[in-house]
Design a protein around this motif. Sequence first.
Motif, PDB file in Angstrom:
ATOM      1  N   GLN A 120       0.828  -1.201   0.000  1.00 10.00           N
ATOM      2  CA  GLN A 120       0.000   0.000   0.000  1.00 10.00           C
ATOM      3  C   GLN A 120       0.869   1.260   0.000  1.00 10.00           C
ATOM      4  O   GLN A 120       0.600   2.203  -0.737  1.00 10.00           O
ATOM      5  CB  GLN A 120      -0.931  -0.003   1.215  1.00 10.00           C
ATOM      6  N   ARG A 156      -5.237   8.494  -2.644  1.00  7.33           N
ATOM      7  CA  ARG A 156      -5.574   7.490  -1.633  1.00  7.33           C
ATOM      8  C   ARG A 156      -5.537   6.108  -2.266  1.00  7.33           C
ATOM      9  O   ARG A 156      -6.084   5.914  -3.363  1.00  7.33           O
ATOM     10  CB  ARG A 156      -6.971   7.771  -1.068  1.00  7.33           C
ATOM     11  N   LEU A 195      -6.682   2.253  -1.761  1.00  5.02           N
ATOM     12  CA  LEU A 195      -7.628   1.435  -1.006  1.00  5.02           C
ATOM     13  C   LEU A 195      -7.326  -0.039  -1.211  1.00  5.02           C
ATOM     14  O   LEU A 195      -6.768  -0.435  -2.241  1.00  5.02           O
ATOM     15  CB  LEU A 195      -9.061   1.731  -1.466  1.00  5.02           C
ATOM     16  N   GLY A 251      -9.088  -3.837  -1.281  1.00  6.48           N
ATOM     17  CA  GLY A 251     -10.356  -4.544  -1.342  1.00  6.48           C
ATOM     18  C   GLY A 251     -10.776  -4.787  -2.776  1.00  6.48           C
ATOM     19  O   GLY A 251      -9.983  -4.643  -3.707  1.00  6.48           O
ATOM     20  N   THR A 252     -12.026  -5.164  -2.969  1.00  7.40           N
ATOM     21  CA  THR A 252     -12.574  -5.370  -4.307  1.00  7.40           C
ATOM     22  C   THR A 252     -12.744  -4.016  -4.969  1.00  7.40           C
ATOM     23  O   THR A 252     -13.418  -3.132  -4.429  1.00  7.40           O
ATOM     24  CB  THR A 252     -13.935  -6.093  -4.230  1.00  7.40           C
ATOM     25  N   ALA A 253     -12.149  -3.854  -6.140  1.00 10.08           N
ATOM     26  CA  ALA A 253     -12.016  -2.527  -6.752  1.00 10.08           C
ATOM     27  C   ALA A 253     -13.338  -1.785  -6.881  1.00 10.08           C
ATOM     28  O   ALA A 253     -13.479  -0.648  -6.413  1.00 10.08           O
ATOM     29  CB  ALA A 253     -11.332  -2.654  -8.112  1.00 10.08           C
ATOM     30  N   GLU A 264     -14.909  -0.780  -3.469  1.00  5.04           N
ATOM     31  CA  GLU A 264     -14.185   0.299  -2.789  1.00  5.04           C
ATOM     32  C   GLU A 264     -14.419   1.636  -3.476  1.00  5.04           C
ATOM     33  O   GLU A 264     -14.576   2.672  -2.820  1.00  5.04           O
ATOM     34  CB  GLU A 264     -12.688  -0.020  -2.745  1.00  5.04           C
ATOM     35  N   MET A 295     -18.113   2.744  -2.694  1.00  5.28           N
ATOM     36  CA  MET A 295     -18.253   3.171  -1.302  1.00  5.28           C
ATOM     37  C   MET A 295     -17.603   4.537  -1.090  1.00  5.28           C
ATOM     38  O   MET A 295     -18.116   5.385  -0.351  1.00  5.28           O
ATOM     39  CB  MET A 295     -17.632   2.135  -0.364  1.00  5.28           C
ATOM     40  N   THR A 296     -16.474   4.782  -1.753  1.00  6.29           N
ATOM     41  CA  THR A 296     -15.813   6.085  -1.651  1.00  6.29           C
ATOM     42  C   THR A 296     -16.676   7.177  -2.278  1.00  6.29           C
ATOM     43  O   THR A 296     -16.773   8.292  -1.745  1.00  6.29           O
ATOM     44  CB  THR A 296     -14.431   6.031  -2.340  1.00  6.29           C
ATOM     45  N   THR A 329     -14.599  -4.980 -13.475  1.00 11.16           N
ATOM     46  CA  THR A 329     -14.775  -3.779 -12.650  1.00 11.16           C
ATOM     47  C   THR A 329     -15.544  -2.718 -13.428  1.00 11.16           C
ATOM     48  O   THR A 329     -16.427  -2.045 -12.885  1.00 11.16           O
ATOM     49  CB  THR A 329     -13.402  -3.231 -12.215  1.00 11.16           C
TER      50      THR A 329
END
Length: 264
Positions: free
Chosen positions: A22, A46, A48, A50-52, A55, A58-59, A86
């Motif tokens: 990260q 940023r 993140l 997780g599952t692209a 994420e 949610m952002t 995706t």
Amino acid sequence: NEFETDQAIEAQLGVKISQLMQDFRQELLEKLVEPFQTKDQLIYTRVLIGTAFAEIIMTVLQNDYDLVIKAMRPSETLEERFLGSTDLHLLRKCPCPVWIDRPGKTIPYRKILAAVDPMSDESAAIKIMQLATSLANHESTKLEIVHAWHLPGESLLRNGRARLSSTEVDQIVSNQEKLQKDKLNSLLGNFGLRTDDANVHLVRGFAAARILEFGKSADLIVMGTIGRVGIPGFIIGNTAEDVLQSSESSILAVKPDGYVSPLA
């Protein structure tokens, strides 16, 4: 195994490998945006985990973003092709407009195509026109508009079972075309355009096929995802998905008013 390897690295370095990755990607991201940072325009980065698509969505929900821009990547695995990449997940579930940019396209764009359907969703059609005209003006590029329509059940009306003559069916088709033209002119009037303008195309046929036909020379296609308001994540038809997977253009997809993401 992978878990034991992670534990061994953490024991040796005092940090998890996921954290190392990260941090490394954060450094790469900051170097990428550095040339575009100015005192009047701050760019926040940023990374993140997780599952692209989840994420990203949610952002968007947490920060109320207006637009997601993503480079297109071909589906590489059988799972991606079956369940959706995706890009397709964002197209289906992201609440704000999604711009899937196809690498290799000329910048600035030479032609933008706005695919509208004011009969289905006038508010989405207005959004599409606002985005397309704004981009075309900003880029000083050519803008074309296409609206594809067809008479549902025309083949049944013409096979004799409806007990209508060909003349009567022709009249029904003609009436439908006039209705489509009037509705399109009502939309275009907000932007100083009409259906008899050279860059406006009112055509018969199924939407995906005609959009792909007119979008062959377009660098960007601005269009809607057809959704039913009130049913989270529910998409009727797959016009936008067909265009995304078959076109060589970049796609800017707009959700209808009232759309609710299933991740909300």
